[in-house]
Design a protein around this motif. Structure first.
Motif, mmCIF file in Angstrom:
data_model
loop_
_atom_site.group_PDB
_atom_site.id
_atom_site.type_symbol
_atom_site.label_atom_id
_atom_site.label_comp_id
_atom_site.label_asym_id
_atom_site.label_seq_id
_atom_site.Cartn_x
_atom_site.Cartn_y
_atom_site.Cartn_z
ATOM 1 N N GLY A 216 -18.609 -1.886 8.877
ATOM 2 C CA GLY A 216 -19.523 -0.891 9.596
ATOM 3 C C GLY A 216 -20.504 -0.402 8.033
ATOM 4 O O GLY A 216 -20.152 -0.491 7.162
ATOM 5 N N PRO A 217 -21.161 0.708 8.625
ATOM 6 C CA PRO A 217 -21.906 1.540 7.422
ATOM 7 C C PRO A 217 -21.029 2.392 6.869
ATOM 8 O O PRO A 217 -20.058 2.981 7.141
ATOM 9 N N VAL A 218 -21.421 2.725 5.458
ATOM 10 C CA VAL A 218 -20.666 3.484 4.665
ATOM 11 C C VAL A 218 -20.833 4.944 5.214
ATOM 12 O O VAL A 218 -19.779 5.652 5.181
ATOM 13 N N LYS A 219 -22.103 5.476 5.399
ATOM 14 C CA LYS A 219 -22.084 6.583 5.953
ATOM 15 C C LYS A 219 -22.349 6.748 7.497
ATOM 16 O O LYS A 219 -23.192 5.844 7.998
ATOM 17 N N GLN A 220 -21.654 7.603 8.124
ATOM 18 C CA GLN A 220 -21.709 7.615 9.643
ATOM 19 C C GLN A 220 -22.014 8.922 9.890
ATOM 20 O O GLN A 220 -21.332 9.989 9.314
ATOM 21 N N SER A 221 -22.691 9.328 10.790
ATOM 22 C CA SER A 221 -23.123 10.679 11.343
ATOM 23 C C SER A 221 -21.997 11.473 11.710
ATOM 24 O O SER A 221 -21.753 12.682 11.683
ATOM 25 N N ASP A 222 -20.840 10.947 12.220
ATOM 26 C CA ASP A 222 -19.648 11.739 12.799
ATOM 27 C C ASP A 222 -18.608 11.542 11.943
ATOM 28 O O ASP A 222 -17.450 11.994 12.319
ATOM 29 N N SER A 223 -18.687 11.361 10.653
ATOM 30 C CA SER A 223 -17.661 11.178 9.700
ATOM 31 C C SER A 223 -17.298 12.727 9.321
ATOM 32 O O SER A 223 -18.168 13.577 9.304
ATOM 33 N N LEU A 224 -16.364 12.796 8.660
ATOM 34 C CA LEU A 224 -15.745 14.012 7.988
ATOM 35 C C LEU A 224 -16.659 14.740 7.104
ATOM 36 O O LEU A 224 -16.927 16.059 7.126
ATOM 37 N N VAL A 225 -17.092 13.935 6.272
ATOM 38 C CA VAL A 225 -18.192 14.281 5.036
ATOM 39 C C VAL A 225 -19.261 14.811 5.744
ATOM 40 O O VAL A 225 -19.768 16.032 5.392
ATOM 41 N N ALA A 226 -19.919 13.981 6.814
ATOM 42 C CA ALA A 226 -21.058 14.590 7.571
ATOM 43 C C ALA A 226 -20.754 15.999 8.345
ATOM 44 O O ALA A 226 -21.756 16.950 8.305
ATOM 45 N N SER A 227 -19.388 16.107 8.776
ATOM 46 C CA SER A 227 -19.166 17.485 9.472
ATOM 47 C C SER A 227 -19.067 18.550 8.506
ATOM 48 O O SER A 227 -19.639 19.706 8.811
ATOM 49 N N PHE A 228 -18.348 18.236 7.120
ATOM 50 C CA PHE A 228 -18.478 19.376 6.157
ATOM 51 C C PHE A 228 -19.761 19.775 5.941
ATOM 52 O O PHE A 228 -20.030 21.057 5.635
ATOM 53 N N ARG A 229 -20.758 18.944 5.632
ATOM 54 C CA ARG A 229 -22.070 19.180 5.234
ATOM 55 C C ARG A 229 -22.728 20.126 6.361
ATOM 56 O O ARG A 229 -23.410 21.123 5.999
ATOM 57 N N LEU A 230 -22.617 19.644 7.821
ATOM 58 C CA LEU A 230 -23.104 20.400 8.805
ATOM 59 C C LEU A 230 -22.634 21.852 8.762
ATOM 60 O O LEU A 230 -23.430 22.911 9.026
ATOM 61 N N GLN A 231 -21.334 21.970 8.722
ATOM 62 C CA GLN A 231 -20.884 23.480 8.297
ATOM 63 C C GLN A 231 -21.481 24.236 7.399
ATOM 64 O O GLN A 231 -21.730 25.345 7.601
ATOM 65 N N GLN A 232 -21.560 23.551 6.179
ATOM 66 C CA GLN A 232 -22.177 24.365 5.124
ATOM 67 C C GLN A 232 -23.598 24.725 5.432
ATOM 68 O O GLN A 232 -24.078 25.838 4.908
ATOM 69 N N LEU A 233 -24.177 23.950 6.097
ATOM 70 C CA LEU A 233 -25.783 24.210 6.347
ATOM 71 C C LEU A 233 -25.911 25.300 7.549
ATOM 72 O O LEU A 233 -26.706 26.131 7.446
ATOM 73 N N GLN A 234 -24.844 25.196 8.198
ATOM 74 C CA GLN A 234 -24.909 26.502 9.131
ATOM 75 C C GLN A 234 -24.394 27.721 8.732
ATOM 76 O O GLN A 234 -24.504 28.816 9.610
ATOM 77 N N GLN A 235 -23.598 27.918 7.753
ATOM 78 C CA GLN A 235 -23.317 29.237 7.170
ATOM 79 C C GLN A 235 -24.404 29.904 6.689
ATOM 80 O O GLN A 235 -25.216 29.429 6.163
#
Length: 384
Positions: A365-384
């Protein structure tokens, strides 16, 4: 099974059979979703189909001749479990390993900052060979050893072909036979061979001593990378991230991050790279000391394209933790996925002519996925 065999001193031995994939659920505790969106892959450049001989055409057109040929092949040993495993391992390698550098070229080149060289292609391909090796180890004996050895054999045969092409480039307009222009498997656009368009006439082969030296270096890199990732797999994500940093990120910043210094002449270009004193690429320590010591060797440009970021680009180090976490999560996720594939998918039917059947689920599969933990952490940082 193989077009040619590796010398005994260069033939890698498979790792002992085990099932370390039980440790794979660390950074990715959830199972990968069945409906994950696959990122579109760039269209791969396929090699021209091989020319069919009269024997191949005759066998394909005549069921009686095909049955007789397969019976004869079985009597000659081509239907044994080891031979079948070797041919099936070739399809696994050529269809799912060597395509990964091109499939994720943007990530490897722009986010991992790997230069478009054969060394980078080898490193990325080696990562996916290791991923499959971990899964193939758990196959019941003797199939596990047969598949692992077959996969590694095909990997190094392909590497040897590509090393010769890099050391002795030949133009497509050359008068050399067509089979001398194509690699063991298929071409890639991940790296370019310097001066390949200038050599219209095929010269002699690359010196065997130079090819042997390079193959020894790549054997050391294959073994070292496999051991470091095995250790990280069974220890922790931090250990695995360290293996990613050393092998895929060039160990940049090992001697610290160089910031701008007003006392240093800005007209002097900054350069520093990490030197591995235990590898095969570097001369003996005594010779390095004669040339100015380790510090002088670190400031010598070896042409690899992998070196520390200069003071003007130190902000690139900020993304390194996220990049390492992305690769670690990818490794864990793929190992869990491969573990869920039944052994029968890898083993196949065991019949001549079915070596390529039923392997679609092995595709990475792809290296980066939209539902990955790293993507969720990045989204939380952007929402803060």
């Amino acid at each position: 099974m193989l077009r040619r065999s590796l010398p005994a001193n260069l033939r890698p031995s498979p790792a002992p059979l085990s099932r370390p994939t039980r440790h794979a659920r660390s950074l990715t505790s959830q199972q990968p979703s069945q409906q994950q969106q696959q990122q579109p892959s760039p269209r791969q450049e396929q090699p021209p189909p091989p020319h069919q001989t009269w024997l191949t055409r005759t066998i394909q057109q005549s069921p009686v001749a095909k049955k007789a040929f397969l019976t004869l092949a079985g009597l000659l040993g081509y239907g044994t479990a080891k031979q079948y495993a070797g041919r099936r391992a070739y399809n696994i390698y050529s269809d799912f390993c060597i395509t990964r550098p091109d499939d994720e070229a943007t990530f490897w080149k722009e986010e991992c900052h790997l230069p478009p060289t054969f060394q980078s292609w080898f490193t990325v391909t080696n990562l996916h060979v290791w991923l499959l090796t971990v899964r193939l180890r758990s196959l019941p004996p003797p199939h596990g050893q047969n598949f692992v050895q077959g996969l590694i054999d095909h990997f190094f045969l392909d590497v040897e072909d590509r090393v010769r092409a890099v050391l002795q480039p030949v133009s497509p307009d050359s008068r050399a036979p067509p089979q001398n222009l194509a690699p063991y498997t298929r071409r890639t656009t991940f790296y370019q061979i310097a001066n390949s368009k200038l050599n219209k006439r095929a010269r002699g082969r690359a010196p065997e001593s130079l090819v042997t030296r390079q193959m020894k270096i790549f054997k050391e890199q294959w073994a070292g990378m496999g051991m470091s990732f095995d250790l990280g797999l069974v220890r922790s994500d931090a250990e695995l991230a360290a293996a990613v940093w050393r092998n895929l990120l060039g160990a940049r910043g090992a001697r610290g991050i160089a910031y701008s210094d007003p006392s240093i002449d800005p007209s002097q270009p900054y350069f520093r790279r990490t030197v591995n004193l235990f590898g095969g690429e570097v001369e003996k320590l005594s010779k390095i000391e004669k040339k100015g010591g380790l510090e002088a060797e670190e400031r010598r440009d070896d042409g690899s394209g992998v070196h520390d970021f200069p003071p003007s680009e130190v902000d690139k180090y900020v993304a390194y933790p996220e990049t390492m976490a992305t690769v670690v999560e990818y490794v864990r996720r793929e190992l869990v996925r491969l573990e869920g594939i039944p052994d029968e998918v890898f083993l196949g039917k065991g019949e001549i002519g079915t070596e390529k059947h039923g392997l679609e689920s092995v595709k990475f599969g792809p290296v980066k996925q939209s539902d990955s933990l790293v993507a969720s952490f990045r989204l939380q940082q952007l929402q803060q």
